[in-house]
Enzyme design. Sequence first.
Site, PDB file in Angstrom:
ATOM      1  NE  ARG A  22       6.012  -3.270  -2.962  1.00 16.61           N
ATOM      2  CZ  ARG A  22       4.759  -2.833  -3.157  1.00 16.61           C
ATOM      3  NH1 ARG A  22       4.298  -2.664  -4.374  1.00 16.61           N
ATOM      4  NH2 ARG A  22       3.979  -2.562  -2.134  1.00 16.61           N
ATOM      5  CB  THR A  44      -2.895   5.427   0.352  1.00 18.18           C
ATOM      6  OG1 THR A  44      -2.821   4.423  -0.664  1.00 18.18           O
ATOM      7  CG2 THR A  44      -1.826   6.470   0.133  1.00 18.18           C
ATOM      8  CD  GLN A  65      -5.662  15.019  -2.500  1.00 23.22           C
ATOM      9  OE1 GLN A  65      -4.963  15.993  -2.816  1.00 23.22           O
ATOM     10  NE2 GLN A  65      -6.740  14.672  -3.188  1.00 23.22           N
ATOM     11  CD  GLN A  69      -3.918  10.917   0.327  1.00 29.44           C
ATOM     12  OE1 GLN A  69      -3.319  11.973   0.207  1.00 29.44           O
ATOM     13  NE2 GLN A  69      -3.375   9.745   0.043  1.00 29.44           N
ATOM     14  CE1 TYR A 111       0.393   8.330   2.311  1.00 32.55           C
ATOM     15  CE2 TYR A 111       0.124  10.645   1.721  1.00 32.55           C
ATOM     16  CZ  TYR A 111       0.839   9.464   1.646  1.00 32.55           C
ATOM     17  OH  TYR A 111       2.012   9.416   0.916  1.00 32.55           O
ATOM     18  CE1 TYR A 138      -1.336  12.552  -5.765  1.00 36.61           C
ATOM     19  CE2 TYR A 138      -0.628  14.788  -5.249  1.00 36.61           C
ATOM     20  CZ  TYR A 138      -1.520  13.743  -5.083  1.00 36.61           C
ATOM     21  OH  TYR A 138      -2.580  13.889  -4.221  1.00 36.61           O
TER      22      TYR A 138
HETATM   23  N1  CAA Z   1     -11.748  17.558  -4.539  1.00 33.80           N
HETATM   24  C1  CAA Z   1     -13.063  17.764  -4.420  1.00 33.80           C
HETATM   25  N2  CAA Z   1     -13.993  16.819  -4.674  1.00 33.80           N
HETATM   26  C2  CAA Z   1     -13.531  15.619  -5.069  1.00 33.80           C
HETATM   27  C3  CAA Z   1     -12.157  15.352  -5.222  1.00 33.80           C
HETATM   28  C4  CAA Z   1     -11.267  16.381  -4.947  1.00 33.80           C
HETATM   29  N3  CAA Z   1      -9.940  16.201  -5.057  1.00 33.80           N
HETATM   30  N4  CAA Z   1     -12.020  14.070  -5.608  1.00 33.80           N
HETATM   31  C5  CAA Z   1     -13.264  13.550  -5.710  1.00 33.80           C
HETATM   32  N5  CAA Z   1     -14.173  14.503  -5.397  1.00 33.80           N
HETATM   33  C6  CAA Z   1     -15.621  14.363  -5.391  1.00 33.80           C
HETATM   34  C7  CAA Z   1     -16.125  13.580  -6.582  1.00 33.80           C
HETATM   35  O1  CAA Z   1     -16.324  14.443  -7.676  1.00 33.80           O
HETATM   36  C8  CAA Z   1     -17.393  13.003  -6.053  1.00 33.80           C
HETATM   37  O2  CAA Z   1     -18.387  14.026  -6.060  1.00 33.80           O
HETATM   38  P1  CAA Z   1     -19.931  13.702  -6.344  1.00 33.80           P
HETATM   39  O3  CAA Z   1     -20.385  12.911  -5.167  1.00 33.80           O
HETATM   40  O4  CAA Z   1     -20.556  15.062  -6.449  1.00 33.80           O
HETATM   41  O5  CAA Z   1     -19.920  12.925  -7.625  1.00 33.80           O
HETATM   42  C9  CAA Z   1     -17.029  12.705  -4.633  1.00 33.80           C
HETATM   43  O6  CAA Z   1     -15.992  13.590  -4.268  1.00 33.80           O
HETATM   44  C10 CAA Z   1     -16.401  11.322  -4.501  1.00 33.80           C
HETATM   45  O7  CAA Z   1     -17.384  10.531  -4.111  1.00 33.80           O
HETATM   46  P2  CAA Z   1     -17.295   8.970  -4.400  1.00 33.80           P
HETATM   47  O8  CAA Z   1     -18.415   8.342  -3.666  1.00 33.80           O
HETATM   48  O9  CAA Z   1     -17.134   8.694  -5.858  1.00 33.80           O
HETATM   49  O10 CAA Z   1     -15.935   8.588  -3.683  1.00 33.80           O
HETATM   50  P3  CAA Z   1     -15.354   7.180  -3.448  1.00 33.80           P
HETATM   51  O11 CAA Z   1     -15.812   6.676  -2.151  1.00 33.80           O
HETATM   52  O12 CAA Z   1     -15.577   6.301  -4.637  1.00 33.80           O
HETATM   53  O13 CAA Z   1     -13.821   7.530  -3.312  1.00 33.80           O
HETATM   54  C11 CAA Z   1     -11.700   8.329  -4.021  1.00 33.80           C
HETATM   55  C12 CAA Z   1     -13.066   7.835  -4.447  1.00 33.80           C
HETATM   56  C13 CAA Z   1     -11.080   7.390  -3.001  1.00 33.80           C
HETATM   57  C14 CAA Z   1     -11.807   9.707  -3.405  1.00 33.80           C
HETATM   58  C15 CAA Z   1     -10.871   8.350  -5.322  1.00 33.80           C
HETATM   59  O14 CAA Z   1     -11.390   9.345  -6.154  1.00 33.80           O
HETATM   60  C16 CAA Z   1      -9.412   8.613  -5.081  1.00 33.80           C
HETATM   61  O15 CAA Z   1      -8.640   7.688  -4.819  1.00 33.80           O
HETATM   62  N6  CAA Z   1      -8.997   9.872  -5.197  1.00 33.80           N
HETATM   63  C17 CAA Z   1      -7.558  10.223  -5.104  1.00 33.80           C
HETATM   64  C18 CAA Z   1      -7.194  10.719  -3.754  1.00 33.80           C
HETATM   65  C19 CAA Z   1      -5.740  11.061  -3.808  1.00 33.80           C
HETATM   66  O16 CAA Z   1      -5.319  11.997  -4.469  1.00 33.80           O
HETATM   67  N7  CAA Z   1      -4.914  10.283  -3.122  1.00 33.80           N
HETATM   68  C20 CAA Z   1      -3.501  10.456  -3.198  1.00 33.80           C
HETATM   69  C21 CAA Z   1      -2.871   9.125  -3.459  1.00 33.80           C
HETATM   70  S1  CAA Z   1      -1.152   9.216  -3.886  1.00 33.80           S
HETATM   71  C22 CAA Z   1      -0.378   9.530  -2.447  1.00 33.80           C
HETATM   72  O17 CAA Z   1      -0.934   9.586  -1.415  1.00 33.80           O
HETATM   73  C23 CAA Z   1       1.113   9.734  -2.536  1.00 33.80           C
HETATM   74  C24 CAA Z   1       1.476  11.076  -2.067  1.00 33.80           C
HETATM   75  O18 CAA Z   1       1.982  11.202  -0.974  1.00 33.80           O
HETATM   76  C25 CAA Z   1       1.290  12.244  -2.945  1.00 33.80           C
END
Ligand code: CAA
Length: 240
Positions: A12, A86, A141, A144, A147, A179
């Site tokens: 996949r 992840t 990140q 992460q 990760y 990404y």
């Molecule tokens: N930078 C700074 N602040 C961030 C942020 C970031 N990148 N992302 C989220 N935040 C903040 C939000 O604004 C929120 O702030 P407030 O509390 O002031 O509203 C807070 O952090 C998040 O709190 P939550 O309680 O809403 O968080 P959650 O427990 O629901 O988690 C999450 C949400 C898991 C972080 C979700 O937003 C997410 O999945 N984010 C993506 C993370 C990411 O980029 N992962 C990469 C995946 S792809 C990969 O890994 C492949 C690769 O190799 C590239």
Amino acid sequence: MSRVALVSGGSRGIGAAISKELKDKGYTVAATYAGNDEAAAAFTAETGIKTYKWNVADYESSKAGIAQVESDLGPVEVVVANAGITRDAPFHKMTPEQWHEVIDTNLTGVFNTIHPIWPGMRERKFGRIVVISSINGQKGQFAQVNYAATKAGDLGIVKSLAQEGARANITANAICPGYIGTDMVMAVPEKVRESIIAQIPAGRLGEPEEIARAVAFLVSDDAGFINGSTISANGAQFFV
Ligand code: CAA
């Protein structure tokens, strides 16, 4: 005779593209997968590539699975350690289970995938190893910690293996995809994904095939002097 290539997580996402690319280049490919039987069967039906099921987090399963591949197809000369998961959460919410699951699969899983194959590569005086790391191992990140730690760890693995294997004509390199449009990235909430794409100068997600072609080069005879390196493929999102 064609070389045998093992691709972990090879049915996949980026792994599937790597399996197909290597098959197209003439390798005999074995693609491993952890649990999704349906996707693996569909992948084999589509490509004719054999799939093998084991959990890379478990050393004995990996060793037994690799022994089966070698008995079916011959010695593995190319390994692509690609399997990864992840379990994203901000650090204050990250559980020890989320930490361990990701470490066991993404980091220990790389050890488990390469270690049983390594003695044969040393004996035969040839090997090609590629570990699929991530942009997030280079830059870190939000959400992460687990990760990013594994993907940074991958870079230490290849730099060390490169030094150990060089005299035996074994190369070990890492690719750090940015990404890419796979299920893993599509699982990120849509709003977050849009903000990620806005940070990519190329203005788009990468394609799995763009990573697969880089792997094909690194495992080729042409790349014999490229050893211990890290190739970034991220649409100019981040430079080391
Ligand atoms: N930078 C700074 N602040 C961030 C942020 C970031 N990148 N992302 C989220 N935040 C903040 C939000 O604004 C929120 O702030 P407030 O509390 O002031 O509203 C807070 O952090 C998040 O709190 P939550 O309680 O809403 O968080 P959650 O427990 O629901 O988690 C999450 C949400 C898991 C972080 C979700 O937003 C997410 O999945 N984010 C993506 C993370 C990411 O980029 N992962 C990469 C995946 S792809 C990969 O890994 C492949 C690769 O190799 C590239």
